[in-house]
Scaffold this active site. Structure first.
Site, PDB file in Angstrom:
ATOM      1  N   VAL A  82      81.481  -9.529-102.623  1.00 49.66           N
ATOM      2  CA  VAL A  82      82.769 -10.222-102.702  1.00 49.66           C
ATOM      3  C   VAL A  82      82.424 -11.642-102.256  1.00 49.66           C
ATOM      4  O   VAL A  82      82.330 -11.919-101.064  1.00 49.66           O
ATOM      5  CB  VAL A  82      83.836  -9.569-101.798  1.00 49.66           C
ATOM      6  CG1 VAL A  82      85.123 -10.387-101.807  1.00 49.66           C
ATOM      7  CG2 VAL A  82      84.106  -8.131-102.244  1.00 49.66           C
ATOM      8  N   PRO A  83      82.157 -12.535-103.220  1.00 49.80           N
ATOM      9  CA  PRO A  83      81.449 -13.796-102.941  1.00 49.80           C
ATOM     10  C   PRO A  83      82.272 -14.899-102.296  1.00 49.80           C
ATOM     11  O   PRO A  83      82.528 -15.949-102.890  1.00 49.80           O
ATOM     12  CB  PRO A  83      80.966 -14.211-104.332  1.00 49.80           C
ATOM     13  CG  PRO A  83      82.004 -13.677-105.255  1.00 49.80           C
ATOM     14  CD  PRO A  83      82.462 -12.381-104.640  1.00 49.80           C
ATOM     15  N   CYS A  84      82.634 -14.710-101.039  1.00 55.28           N
ATOM     16  CA  CYS A  84      83.376 -15.737-100.318  1.00 55.28           C
ATOM     17  C   CYS A  84      82.522 -17.002-100.112  1.00 55.28           C
ATOM     18  O   CYS A  84      83.060 -18.074 -99.853  1.00 55.28           O
ATOM     19  CB  CYS A  84      83.918 -15.196 -99.005  1.00 55.28           C
ATOM     20  SG  CYS A  84      82.687 -14.483 -97.910  1.00 55.28           S
ATOM     21  N   HIS A  85      81.197 -16.872-100.275  1.00 52.77           N
ATOM     22  CA  HIS A  85      80.330 -18.049-100.140  1.00 52.77           C
ATOM     23  C   HIS A  85      80.566 -19.052-101.273  1.00 52.77           C
ATOM     24  O   HIS A  85      80.177 -20.202-101.167  1.00 52.77           O
ATOM     25  CB  HIS A  85      78.851 -17.642-100.090  1.00 52.77           C
ATOM     26  CG  HIS A  85      78.344 -16.978-101.324  1.00 52.77           C
ATOM     27  ND1 HIS A  85      78.545 -15.623-101.561  1.00 52.77           N
ATOM     28  CD2 HIS A  85      77.673 -17.459-102.395  1.00 52.77           C
ATOM     29  CE1 HIS A  85      77.989 -15.305-102.724  1.00 52.77           C
ATOM     30  NE2 HIS A  85      77.457 -16.405-103.246  1.00 52.77           N
ATOM     31  N   ARG A  86      81.228 -18.633-102.350  1.00 52.00           N
ATOM     32  CA  ARG A  86      81.496 -19.511-103.497  1.00 52.00           C
ATOM     33  C   ARG A  86      82.790 -20.312-103.343  1.00 52.00           C
ATOM     34  O   ARG A  86      83.223 -20.961-104.277  1.00 52.00           O
ATOM     35  CB  ARG A  86      81.545 -18.687-104.788  1.00 52.00           C
ATOM     36  CG  ARG A  86      80.219 -18.041-105.131  1.00 52.00           C
ATOM     37  CD  ARG A  86      80.290 -17.248-106.414  1.00 52.00           C
ATOM     38  NE  ARG A  86      79.058 -16.474-106.584  1.00 52.00           N
ATOM     39  CZ  ARG A  86      78.999 -15.315-107.229  1.00 52.00           C
ATOM     40  NH1 ARG A  86      80.064 -14.804-107.795  1.00 52.00           N
ATOM     41  NH2 ARG A  86      77.846 -14.677-107.322  1.00 52.00           N
TER      42      ARG A  86
END
Length: 157
Positions: free
Chosen positions: A123-127
């Site tokens: 779940v790419p919260c880094h994006r």
């Protein structure tokens, strides 16, 4: 009570603890050390998660497709589902995420939901970045966020 299984994954950005039930991924989080014993039995969902993490870090996987157990509030689950729609190699602002879920003023709440994300990378919260393209906050540490963005060839300030 649902049974939970744990495995650890040694990544280029540190040790990752992966937790699942029999059918769904529950957590993928950075840890400093193996603080819970790894499970002897490894369900197929956990094996597939480890395989997909291998592929991601090798640069051959750009989208994860494991069944997730998002376990937050209704709002958090909505935000986390939206994060999974951000394509590999792209970044969006907190405001963009807020607009995409139909609540353009919820920028701060989006940040709080990101902070509670228990399934990092997948779940790419880094994006998600500040509206000016600047790096802001990352539960795993900004150095990890920078590494992940560089890995995906995403420009940032």
């Amino acid at each position: 009570m649902t049974r939970e299984y744990i495995q650890y994954y040694s990544s280029p950005v540190g040790l990752i603890q992966c937790k699942s039930d029999d059918n769904r991924l529950i957590e993928v989080n950075f840890v400093e050390e193996e603080n819970e014993q790894a499970s002897l039995k490894i369900p197929s969902i956990l094996k597939e998660t480890l395989k997909q993490l291998d592929e991601y870090f090798a640069g051959t996987r750009t989208k994860f497709d494991v069944k997730l157990h998002l376990n937050g509030t209704e709002f958090q689950d909505t935000v986390w589902k939206e994060l999974t729609n951000i394509p590999y190699g792209e970044a969006v602002s907190y405001k963009t995420v807020a607009e995409r879920i139909g609540n353009g003023k919820a920028v701060r709440a989006i940040g709080n939901a990101n902070n509670k994300n228990k399934i990092v990378i997948i779940v790419p919260c880094h994006r998600v970045m500040g509206s000016n393209g600047k790096l802001v906050g990352y539960g795993g540490g900004l150095w990890r966020k920078k590494w992940l963005l560089n890995h995906e060839n995403i420009a940032f300030h």
